[in-house]
Enzyme design. Structure first.
Site, PDB file in Angstrom:
ATOM      1  N   ARG A   1     -14.989  -6.797  13.288  1.00 33.71           N
ATOM      2  CA  ARG A   1     -15.505  -5.842  12.314  1.00 33.71           C
ATOM      3  C   ARG A   1     -14.815  -5.924  10.955  1.00 33.71           C
ATOM      4  O   ARG A   1     -15.454  -5.793   9.909  1.00 33.71           O
ATOM      5  CB  ARG A   1     -15.391  -4.426  12.880  1.00 33.71           C
ATOM      6  CG  ARG A   1     -16.340  -4.181  14.031  1.00 33.71           C
ATOM      7  CD  ARG A   1     -16.128  -2.845  14.697  1.00 33.71           C
ATOM      8  NE  ARG A   1     -17.168  -2.597  15.689  1.00 33.71           N
ATOM      9  CZ  ARG A   1     -17.231  -1.528  16.461  1.00 33.71           C
ATOM     10  NH1 ARG A   1     -16.294  -0.592  16.361  1.00 33.71           N
ATOM     11  NH2 ARG A   1     -18.215  -1.376  17.325  1.00 33.71           N
TER      12      ARG A   1
ATOM     13  N   HIS B   1     -13.240   3.974  12.479  1.00 37.97           N
ATOM     14  CA  HIS B   1     -12.303   4.320  13.546  1.00 37.97           C
ATOM     15  C   HIS B   1     -10.883   4.274  13.006  1.00 37.97           C
ATOM     16  O   HIS B   1     -10.508   3.352  12.277  1.00 37.97           O
ATOM     17  CB  HIS B   1     -12.438   3.317  14.694  1.00 37.97           C
ATOM     18  CG  HIS B   1     -11.741   3.729  15.952  1.00 37.97           C
ATOM     19  ND1 HIS B   1     -12.372   4.383  16.980  1.00 37.97           N
ATOM     20  CD2 HIS B   1     -10.457   3.571  16.357  1.00 37.97           C
ATOM     21  CE1 HIS B   1     -11.519   4.611  17.966  1.00 37.97           C
ATOM     22  NE2 HIS B   1     -10.345   4.130  17.599  1.00 37.97           N
TER      23      HIS B   1
ATOM     24  N   ARG C   1     -10.188  -2.670  16.165  1.00 36.69           N
ATOM     25  CA  ARG C   1     -10.753  -2.314  17.466  1.00 36.69           C
ATOM     26  C   ARG C   1     -12.012  -3.117  17.745  1.00 36.69           C
ATOM     27  O   ARG C   1     -12.902  -3.193  16.903  1.00 36.69           O
ATOM     28  CB  ARG C   1     -11.088  -0.820  17.523  1.00 36.69           C
ATOM     29  CG  ARG C   1     -11.708  -0.405  18.852  1.00 36.69           C
ATOM     30  CD  ARG C   1     -12.004   1.071  18.887  1.00 36.69           C
ATOM     31  NE  ARG C   1     -13.031   1.483  17.933  1.00 36.69           N
ATOM     32  CZ  ARG C   1     -14.342   1.333  18.129  1.00 36.69           C
ATOM     33  NH1 ARG C   1     -14.793   0.738  19.212  1.00 36.69           N
ATOM     34  NH2 ARG C   1     -15.200   1.761  17.223  1.00 36.69           N
TER      35      ARG C   1
ATOM     36  N   HIS D   1     -16.648  -0.070   9.795  1.00 35.92           N
ATOM     37  CA  HIS D   1     -17.725  -0.709  10.558  1.00 35.92           C
ATOM     38  C   HIS D   1     -18.626  -1.411   9.549  1.00 35.92           C
ATOM     39  O   HIS D   1     -19.035  -0.808   8.555  1.00 35.92           O
ATOM     40  CB  HIS D   1     -18.514   0.327  11.357  1.00 35.92           C
ATOM     41  CG  HIS D   1     -19.399  -0.274  12.402  1.00 35.92           C
ATOM     42  ND1 HIS D   1     -20.533  -0.982  12.090  1.00 35.92           N
ATOM     43  CD2 HIS D   1     -19.312  -0.298  13.763  1.00 35.92           C
ATOM     44  CE1 HIS D   1     -21.118  -1.402  13.205  1.00 35.92           C
ATOM     45  NE2 HIS D   1     -20.386  -1.008  14.231  1.00 35.92           N
TER      46      HIS D   1
END
Length: 578
Positions: free
Chosen positions: A408, A514, A553, A371
């Site tokens: 991201r 993630h 994601r 992130h």
């Protein structure tokens, strides 16, 4: 005051006087008195137990001391704030929680209550006796996916036991801030937002570099609207819809005003699951899935009070990813060695060894997302919604260096190319007022602020002329309605100028966020072997699975994934045990 009111007042005065005569008291609320001494109590924090020592003198709480805690840096301050409130108000329950640190605040109150209970000779409730149990469906993990599955399965009559190794529910879902992506929803229609399932599908596939399992994505998209309605029916507030990076349209559903989704949704789902009859066991770590004739027949559980088994007709794995297991992260992606993480400490990838005996397939384990906007000093993630609501990013020279609404992975790479491998997220009072989640950052003291851009630049040791020029250029593009010609940020991604003081900045950089890879499933959340054979009675949902997000994601898709596939896993397990 009229005659009637005068008579009423006189009557109250006479009653109070009589009470004072007969009981020695007036009409005043009796202050609670505590037992003198030094008492200790423990509560369950986000990352472990919070142990507090409380000193009582002359019947009053005079101080509190933290003996043990494992909370993140930004949450540590909340412990002392709650203790100070307890001293000020002379009570240990019903205290205001610290914005952005709800779990830590509640754990501190729990510790205070247990300390006072011990002063009164009351023992903290003991764990249930350790013994083998049986149920229809056992669910491993009480995060968003596990709680969604538990709510659905128990709500349809199944006997459900949820086993959670941490002391609290939620897992990484507690830290989810952005919202839940969904298309063609009742909320979007009410707000006049145009969107389509097809566009949501295309955005997700593009964001994942088309490495996603297209069937899983299509299924998630098509069930997203009904899942929003389902969550609303359970009591969730999803009335605000914003836009996250990689989304063509506004589709990120969140509480009114843009509040964080996780700390709102977890209590809603936990209550719904328990109201439906699901039993949730905390501090209970699954050590293995029991196998009989190639099928799962339950789980082995380890607790501080002993080990036991839970026999079940079906098993749902919702144990989360492995973002907090640095050894495993580096094994699959060596270049992330030394990276921090936004994950809670229980996200260690335990499940992958449990499914080996079933020949379950693992896919895309190397697909690990960082992130881009994480505070380097404490691992706090600044939600992408801040950028979505109009913030920009500048480097140490006060210059923008890319589209803030890039995906991201792209934004993370761009930040790492800047001097110091971090950058500054910059916004104004208008952005702050547009998003309630920002108040949590203010409360934690994360933001540097000043009434002018030049003043802010001075505080950041940044070139003021460059910063002012960067903001002016951005505002000019925003006003034109044609988008950002320097870095390609679309007009629809520039909702407001940065023009109203005070101005705010926070230093950010990438951290492991993630893990997109995991256990392979089909659209029914059934676990598959390497040859795509269904393993009967074994289901999985959430970050423990792979294939939904591909190579990257999109913000808002994690909460969609966990709720949608958690619910699907429950329905598939119910169908199986028939």
């Amino acid at each position: 005051m009229n005659k009637k009111h005068t008579l009423i007042a006189a009557a109250i005065f006479l009653i109070c006087s009589a009470m004072a005569m007969f009981f020695g008291t007036g009409c005043t609320k009796k202050t609670q008195s505590f037992t003198d001494g030094v008492w200790t109590g423990t509560g369950s924090g986000r990352n472990g137990d919070i142990k507090i020592e409380v000193t009582v003198k002359d019947g009053k709480i005079v101080s509190g001391k933290v003996l043990q805690e494992e909370e993140t840096d930004f949450a540590k301050g909340a412990i002392q704030e709650v203790i100070d409130l307890a001293v000020k108000k002379q009570k240990v329950s019903g205290l205001d929680v610290v914005t952005g640190a709800t779990i830590t605040s509640n754990a501190t109150m729990e510790a205070l209550q247990n300390a006072i209970a011990s002063s009164e000779g009351k023992a903290t409730a003991k764990a249930a006796a350790v013994e083998d149990a049986s149920c229809d469906i056992v669910i491993i993990g009480a995060g968003g996916a596990g709680l969604s599955a538990a709510t659905e399965a128990a709500g349809k009559g199944a006997k459900v036991i949820v086993v959670e190794k941490m002391a609290i529910a939620g897992g990484n879902t507690n830290s989810a801030t952005g919202g839940l992506n969904a298309s063609e929803t009742s909320v979007q229609k009410k707000l006049g937002i145009e969107d389509s399932n097809e566009q949501y599908y295309q955005d997700t596939m593009k964001g994942g570099y088309n490495l996603n399992d297209s069937e899983l994505v299509r299924n998630m998209v098509e069930k997203s609207a009904e899942t929003v309605d389902w969550l609303i029916s359970l009591g969730a507030d999803l009335s605000d819809v914003g836009k996250m990076a990689g989304s063509t349209n506004k589709r990120t559903h969140r509480p009114q005003g843009g509040s964080a989704i996780g700390t709102h949704l977890v209590p809603v789902l936990k209550k719904a699951a328990e109201d439906a009859g699901a039993q949730i066991r905390f501090n209970a770590k699954v050590t293995d899935i029991i196998e009989e004739n190639g099928k799962p027949s339950g789980v082995k559980v380890s607790t501080a009070d002993g080990d036991y088994k839970i026999n079940a007709k079906a098993v749902i794995i919702a144990a989360g990813g492995f973002g907090a297991n640095n050894e495993m992260v580096v094994k699959y992606k060596p270049e992330l060695a030394g990276f921090g993480t936004t994950n809670h400490k229980g996200a260690t990838g335990d499940a992958f060894s449990w499914v080996e005996k079933f020949n379950a397939a693992l896919i895309q384990m190397e697909q690990i997302q960082t992130h881009p906007t994480v505070v380097p000093s404490n691992g706090l993630m600044i939600t992408e919604a801040v950028r979505g609501n109009g913030a920009i990013m500048v480097n140490r020279d006060g210059k923008r260096f890319g589209s803030e609404m890039a995906t991201r992975d792209v934004m993370s790479k761009a930040i790492l190319e800047q001097t110091g491998k971090t950058a500054y997220l910059l916004f104004d009072q208008g952005v702050r007022e547009s998003l309630k989640a920002i108040e949590g950052y203010v409360k934690k003291g994360l933001l540097t602020q000043d009434d002018t851009l030049a003043g802010l630049a001075a505080k950041l040791n940044m070139n003021a002329e460059n910063l002012e020029a960067s903001v002016k250029a951005y505002n000019d593009y925003q006003a034109s309605g044609n988008g950002d010609k320097d870095f390609g940020r679309k007009a629809s991604e520039m909702p407001r100028p940065i023009a109203t003081g005070p101005y705010y900045a926070v230093e950010v950089g990438p951290a492991v966020h993630h893990t997109m890879g995991g256990i392979k499933i089909n659209k029914n959340a059934e676990v598959l072997t390497a040859s795509d054979t269904v393993i009967p009675g074994l289901f999985a949902a959430g970050e423990v699975t792979g294939g939904v997000h591909g190579g990257n994601r999109l913000g808002g898709n994690a909460v969609a994934d966990i709720c949608i596939y958690g619910k699907i896993a429950a329905d598939s397990a119910l169908e199986f045990i028939k």
